[in-house]
Design a protein around this motif. Structure first.
Motif, PDB file in Angstrom:
ATOM      1  N   PRO A 113     -39.184  84.519-105.340  1.00  0.00           N
ATOM      2  CA  PRO A 113     -39.491  84.303-103.921  1.00  0.00           C
ATOM      3  C   PRO A 113     -39.984  82.892-103.638  1.00  0.00           C
ATOM      4  O   PRO A 113     -40.729  82.305-104.424  1.00  0.00           O
ATOM      5  CB  PRO A 113     -40.581  85.345-103.645  1.00  0.00           C
ATOM      6  N   ILE A 114     -39.550  82.358-102.498  1.00  0.00           N
ATOM      7  CA  ILE A 114     -39.990  81.037-102.049  1.00  0.00           C
ATOM      8  C   ILE A 114     -41.145  81.176-101.073  1.00  0.00           C
ATOM      9  O   ILE A 114     -42.129  80.436-101.140  1.00  0.00           O
ATOM     10  CB  ILE A 114     -38.822  80.284-101.385  1.00  0.00           C
ATOM     11  N   VAL A 115     -41.013  82.125-100.151  1.00  0.00           N
ATOM     12  CA  VAL A 115     -42.060  82.382 -99.165  1.00  0.00           C
ATOM     13  C   VAL A 115     -42.413  83.861 -99.224  1.00  0.00           C
ATOM     14  O   VAL A 115     -41.530  84.713 -99.112  1.00  0.00           O
ATOM     15  CB  VAL A 115     -41.603  82.017 -97.740  1.00  0.00           C
ATOM     16  N   GLN A 116     -43.686  84.151 -99.393  1.00  0.00           N
ATOM     17  CA  GLN A 116     -44.141  85.535 -99.430  1.00  0.00           C
ATOM     18  C   GLN A 116     -44.942  85.820 -98.176  1.00  0.00           C
ATOM     19  O   GLN A 116     -45.918  85.138 -97.868  1.00  0.00           O
ATOM     20  CB  GLN A 116     -45.002  85.779-100.668  1.00  0.00           C
ATOM     21  N   LEU A 117     -44.517  86.831 -97.437  1.00  0.00           N
ATOM     22  CA  LEU A 117     -45.178  87.201 -96.194  1.00  0.00           C
ATOM     23  C   LEU A 117     -45.875  88.547 -96.369  1.00  0.00           C
ATOM     24  O   LEU A 117     -45.926  89.086 -97.475  1.00  0.00           O
ATOM     25  CB  LEU A 117     -44.148  87.240 -95.061  1.00  0.00           C
ATOM     26  N   GLU A 118     -46.405  89.080 -95.293  1.00  0.00           N
ATOM     27  CA  GLU A 118     -47.168  90.318 -95.414  1.00  0.00           C
ATOM     28  C   GLU A 118     -46.310  91.502 -95.815  1.00  0.00           C
ATOM     29  O   GLU A 118     -46.704  92.321 -96.651  1.00  0.00           O
ATOM     30  CB  GLU A 118     -47.872  90.615 -94.090  1.00  0.00           C
ATOM     31  N   ARG A 119     -45.108  91.617 -95.225  1.00  0.00           N
ATOM     32  CA  ARG A 119     -44.270  92.785 -95.487  1.00  0.00           C
ATOM     33  C   ARG A 119     -42.911  92.449 -96.075  1.00  0.00           C
ATOM     34  O   ARG A 119     -42.117  93.346 -96.336  1.00  0.00           O
ATOM     35  CB  ARG A 119     -44.082  93.579 -94.193  1.00  0.00           C
ATOM     36  N   CYS A 120     -42.635  91.187 -96.262  1.00  0.00           N
ATOM     37  CA  CYS A 120     -41.338  90.803 -96.830  1.00  0.00           C
ATOM     38  C   CYS A 120     -41.445  89.458 -97.534  1.00  0.00           C
ATOM     39  O   CYS A 120     -42.462  88.767 -97.435  1.00  0.00           O
ATOM     40  CB  CYS A 120     -40.258  90.754 -95.745  1.00  0.00           C
ATOM     41  N   VAL A 121     -40.394  89.130 -98.257  1.00  0.00           N
ATOM     42  CA  VAL A 121     -40.328  87.839 -98.943  1.00  0.00           C
ATOM     43  C   VAL A 121     -39.012  87.158 -98.598  1.00  0.00           C
ATOM     44  O   VAL A 121     -38.019  87.816 -98.234  1.00  0.00           O
ATOM     45  CB  VAL A 121     -40.449  87.983-100.475  1.00  0.00           C
ATOM     46  N   LEU A 122     -38.997  85.855 -98.718  1.00  0.00           N
ATOM     47  CA  LEU A 122     -37.796  85.041 -98.545  1.00  0.00           C
ATOM     48  C   LEU A 122     -37.488  84.449 -99.908  1.00  0.00           C
ATOM     49  O   LEU A 122     -38.332  83.792-100.518  1.00  0.00           O
ATOM     50  CB  LEU A 122     -38.045  83.938 -97.513  1.00  0.00           C
ATOM     51  N   ARG A 123     -36.272  84.705-100.375  1.00  0.00           N
ATOM     52  CA  ARG A 123     -35.912  84.255-101.721  1.00  0.00           C
ATOM     53  C   ARG A 123     -34.483  83.757-101.757  1.00  0.00           C
ATOM     54  O   ARG A 123     -33.660  84.093-100.892  1.00  0.00           O
ATOM     55  CB  ARG A 123     -36.084  85.402-102.723  1.00  0.00           C
ATOM     56  N   PRO A 124     -34.126  82.950-102.769  1.00  0.00           N
ATOM     57  CA  PRO A 124     -32.736  82.499-102.903  1.00  0.00           C
ATOM     58  C   PRO A 124     -31.794  83.691-103.088  1.00  0.00           C
ATOM     59  O   PRO A 124     -32.179  84.741-103.603  1.00  0.00           O
ATOM     60  CB  PRO A 124     -32.768  81.623-104.159  1.00  0.00           C
ATOM     61  N   TYR A 125     -30.559  83.490-102.675  1.00  0.00           N
ATOM     62  CA  TYR A 125     -29.548  84.537-102.813  1.00  0.00           C
ATOM     63  C   TYR A 125     -29.176  84.775-104.268  1.00  0.00           C
ATOM     64  O   TYR A 125     -29.269  83.885-105.117  1.00  0.00           O
ATOM     65  CB  TYR A 125     -28.286  84.157-102.048  1.00  0.00           C
ATOM     66  N   HIS A 126     -28.717  85.999-104.526  1.00  0.00           N
ATOM     67  CA  HIS A 126     -28.230  86.410-105.844  1.00  0.00           C
ATOM     68  C   HIS A 126     -26.932  87.186-105.630  1.00  0.00           C
ATOM     69  O   HIS A 126     -26.723  87.792-104.570  1.00  0.00           O
ATOM     70  CB  HIS A 126     -29.276  87.290-106.536  1.00  0.00           C
TER      71      HIS A 126
END
Length: 224
Positions: free
Chosen positions: A15-28
């Protein structure tokens, strides 16, 4: 605030950005099936740019994953990267684009977001345009607001490490919303973006000329 105790092991990429209920991460590559299933929805494409394909089939999904240089792509998809690069003593230019998957904390893929450079001549180099979409199964839960707020604030903070080619941090995140897309306008307003104006009859979508409402989040907004 994000839960700092969450384990990265539930995600195929870090993950690049971790939020309260979700994360933003590079695609796979494993995102291909859930992404195509979620994106292949006329209610999503309705308010996207024409470059967003519909139907959103496997070929469309693979094209997007290649653009994003997703991890886990077959070796032949990365053939160009295997070629030895010519020596270059200059530092690499910062990337003008960021495209990431949106996932719940349990790893479920729910959508996409990213930042796009604006203007080819560099005048807008301190600005990035934010875009996002969330699969219909996850509408009405405030997740789009969380993403728009979290990504915008992260991008404008020192934590992002995003710098322009002249070594400066970003100063502004911008979004353009079709005037009839009231739901997206509400997302941005709840996320703290300021409605700044209207580009009248600026785009044509589905054969209809539409106004575009402009929203902005600037670095000084974070100090309020």
């Amino acid at each position: 605030m994000a839960d700092s105790t969450i384990s990265d092991t539930v995600f195929p990429t870090t993950p690049i950005v971790q939020l309260e209920r979700c994360v933003l991460r590079p695609y796979h590559i494993s995102d291909l099936e859930p992404m195509c299933k979620a994106a292949n929805d006329p209610l999503i494409v309705k308010y996207m740019r024409d470059a967003f394909p519909y139907p959103y089939d496997t070929d469309a999904g693979m094209t997007w994953l290649k653009i994003c240089k997703a991890e886990g792509l077959p070796v032949e998809e990365k053939a160009d990267e295997a070629k030895p690069a010519a020596p270059d003593s200059s530092p690499p230019a910062p990337s003008p684009e960021m495209n990431v998957a949106i996932c719940l904390l349990d790893g479920t893929f729910i959508g996409s977001t990213g930042l796009r450079a604006m203007g080819p001549d560099g005048t807008d180099r301190y600005t990035r345009e934010i875009g996002y979409w969330i699969g219909r199964d996850h509408w009405g839960k405030g997740l789009a607001t969380e993403v728009a707020s979290g990504l915008g604030r992260w991008a404008l903070s020192p934590a992002s490490g995003i710098l322009t080619k002249d070594g400066q941090p970003l100063r502004r995140i911008e979004a353009g919303v079709y005037a009839e897309n009231a739901a997206s306008s509400k997302v941005l307003e709840r996320a703290g973006y300021v409605r700044e104006g209207v580009r009248r009859q600026a785009v044509i979508k589905n054969g209809v000329m539409q106004d575009v409402v402009i929203y902005g989040l600037v670095a000084s907004d974070l100090e309020k």
